[in-house]
Design a protein around this motif. Structure first.
Motif, PDB file in Angstrom:
ATOM      1  N   LYS A  70      59.558  -9.284  52.437  1.00 61.57           N
ATOM      2  CA  LYS A  70      58.272  -9.691  51.870  1.00 61.57           C
ATOM      3  C   LYS A  70      58.406 -10.625  50.675  1.00 61.57           C
ATOM      4  O   LYS A  70      57.406 -11.163  50.191  1.00 61.57           O
ATOM      5  CB  LYS A  70      57.481  -8.446  51.450  1.00 61.57           C
ATOM      6  N   VAL A  71      59.622 -10.819  50.163  1.00 61.86           N
ATOM      7  CA  VAL A  71      59.808 -11.603  48.941  1.00 61.86           C
ATOM      8  C   VAL A  71      60.384 -12.979  49.233  1.00 61.86           C
ATOM      9  O   VAL A  71      60.998 -13.220  50.276  1.00 61.86           O
ATOM     10  CB  VAL A  71      60.710 -10.858  47.925  1.00 61.86           C
ATOM     11  N   ASP A  72      60.193 -13.885  48.266  1.00 64.04           N
ATOM     12  CA  ASP A  72      60.707 -15.250  48.385  1.00 64.04           C
ATOM     13  C   ASP A  72      62.073 -15.400  47.733  1.00 64.04           C
ATOM     14  O   ASP A  72      62.840 -16.299  48.094  1.00 64.04           O
ATOM     15  CB  ASP A  72      59.725 -16.220  47.719  1.00 64.04           C
TER      16      ASP A  72
ATOM     17  N   TYR B 211      59.441  -7.480  41.510  1.00 63.89           N
ATOM     18  CA  TYR B 211      59.786  -6.098  41.815  1.00 63.89           C
ATOM     19  C   TYR B 211      61.204  -5.846  41.323  1.00 63.89           C
ATOM     20  O   TYR B 211      62.004  -6.780  41.140  1.00 63.89           O
ATOM     21  CB  TYR B 211      59.729  -5.846  43.321  1.00 63.89           C
TER      22      TYR B 211
ATOM     23  N   LYS C 190      57.025 -14.243  45.129  1.00 64.06           N
ATOM     24  CA  LYS C 190      57.445 -12.858  44.926  1.00 64.06           C
ATOM     25  C   LYS C 190      58.965 -12.801  44.842  1.00 64.06           C
ATOM     26  O   LYS C 190      59.664 -13.440  45.631  1.00 64.06           O
ATOM     27  CB  LYS C 190      56.958 -11.972  46.078  1.00 64.06           C
ATOM     28  N   ALA C 191      59.452 -12.032  43.883  1.00 63.84           N
ATOM     29  CA  ALA C 191      60.894 -11.875  43.692  1.00 63.84           C
ATOM     30  C   ALA C 191      61.227 -10.404  43.532  1.00 63.84           C
ATOM     31  O   ALA C 191      60.429  -9.630  42.993  1.00 63.84           O
ATOM     32  CB  ALA C 191      61.373 -12.646  42.464  1.00 63.84           C
ATOM     33  N   VAL C 192      62.414 -10.018  44.006  1.00 66.90           N
ATOM     34  CA  VAL C 192      62.922  -8.684  43.727  1.00 66.90           C
ATOM     35  C   VAL C 192      64.255  -8.833  43.007  1.00 66.90           C
ATOM     36  O   VAL C 192      65.111  -9.625  43.418  1.00 66.90           O
ATOM     37  CB  VAL C 192      63.071  -7.818  44.998  1.00 66.90           C
TER      38      VAL C 192
ATOM     39  N   ILE D 165      61.210  -3.981  50.831  1.00 66.70           N
ATOM     40  CA  ILE D 165      60.628  -5.177  50.214  1.00 66.70           C
ATOM     41  C   ILE D 165      61.316  -6.466  50.656  1.00 66.70           C
ATOM     42  O   ILE D 165      60.758  -7.559  50.527  1.00 66.70           O
ATOM     43  CB  ILE D 165      60.680  -5.061  48.671  1.00 66.70           C
TER      44      ILE D 165
ATOM     45  N   THR E  70      55.118 -12.488  41.112  1.00 70.05           N
ATOM     46  CA  THR E  70      55.159 -11.031  41.171  1.00 70.05           C
ATOM     47  C   THR E  70      56.623 -10.617  41.242  1.00 70.05           C
ATOM     48  O   THR E  70      57.366 -11.128  42.087  1.00 70.05           O
ATOM     49  CB  THR E  70      54.414 -10.491  42.399  1.00 70.05           C
TER      50      THR E  70
END
Length: 289
Positions: free
Chosen positions: A198-200, A176, A148-150, A195, A174
């Motif tokens: 929650k992201v990597d 964001y 997961k990335a934002v 977020i 995923t």
């Protein structure tokens, strides 16, 4: 072989490019012994992309020409096509082009017979930046699926964001987005503070003042407070999460000064990986007709 955007490559081909970049990182030798010439034509200011392409060509034993827009016939009304055609007629073996126009290459590919490597077009594509980002992520996690990335900041004007969102999701990540409302694009838009744990990957973007019709509504200090990555936010990140930025970065705007080179930051590793990725792409463009 032209390198225009990442849509031209399958997932397997993207992994092949990353593998080749790793080979160059690990010492793969290719020496054209000065028999190939790469022309770098940058119609926008650039440091990392321009000079890492230049270094990549030099490491492959190519000669380079670096186009000076301020002292060129552009000032006399010369078109993009005529400029590129001129370099083709000089005898260069490939051209690296950065241009303000989205998909500028569409007006060239049928008429220019040497490889074109896209170093960024307007707000559309930045394939080499995305590939070096992917290389950095793969080195860190060993895979893409499930990560997961934002992407935080000026998503609307960012060719890096637009390219990364597409390719990362294609590879099973995923993605964001977050940032000010005026730079918002409707793609999994979230509040950064909801977020970040929650992201990597936290990928920051520069506020691109040169692309804005209207000035940013917040002051730099307000932007940093609302969206900037400071140590308070870093401390909320997952243990193995990393920080990325395509650069150049505005210190103490989108990223705090003490975060730029903190333990989680991979920003300068991205810069280094850019040379290996661009070596791979120059090599591919010259060898795969």
């Amino acid at each position: 072989m032209n390198i225009l955007n990442l849509e031209q490559f399958s997932k397997q081909e993207i992994h092949h490019i990353l593998d080749l970049a790793e080979e160059f990182k690990n010492g793969k030798k290719v020496d054209y012994q000065g028999e190939k010439v790469i022309a770098n034509l940058f119609f926008e200011p650039s440091t990392r992309t321009h000079y890492s392409f230049d270094m990549a060509a030099l490491k492959l034993g190519c000669k380079t020409q670096n186009f000076d827009t301020e002292n060129s016939s552009l000032k006399k009304g010369e078109t993009l096509y005529d400029t590129i055609k001129t370099f083709e007629m000089f005898g260069v073996d490939a051209v690296v082009i950065r241009h303000t126009k989205n998909e500028y290459y569409n007006e060239l590919i049928e008429k220019i017979k040497i490889p074109i490597l896209n170093a960024g077009d307007g707000t559309g594509n930045h394939p080499t930046q995305s590939l070096l980002d992917l290389l950095t992520i793969r080195q860190e996690f060993g895979h893409f699926e499930g990560l997961k990335a934002v992407i935080v900041g000026d998503v609307k004007h960012s060719r890096v964001a637009h390219t990364n969102i597409k390719v990362m999701e294609r590879l099973g990540m995923t993605v964001y987005t977050s940032g000010p409302e005026e730079y918002k694009e409707e793609h999994n838009f979230v509040n950064i503070d909801e977020i970040i744990d929650k992201v990597d990957i936290v990928m920051l973007l520069r506020v691109q003042h040169e692309r804005h019709i209207n000035n940013m509504q917040e002051t730099q200090e307000q932007y940093h407070t609302s969206y900037g990555l400071n140590m308070t936010r870093v401390n909320k990140m997952k243990e193995r999460a990393i920080i990325m930025h395509p650069a150049p970065f505005n210190r103490n705007v989108e990223i705090a000064d003490d975060v730029v080179e903190c333990k989680k930051s991979r920003i300068f590793k991205q810069v280094q990986n850019g040379v290996y990725v661009r070596m791979a792409l120059i090599y591919m463009s010259l060898e795969e007709k």
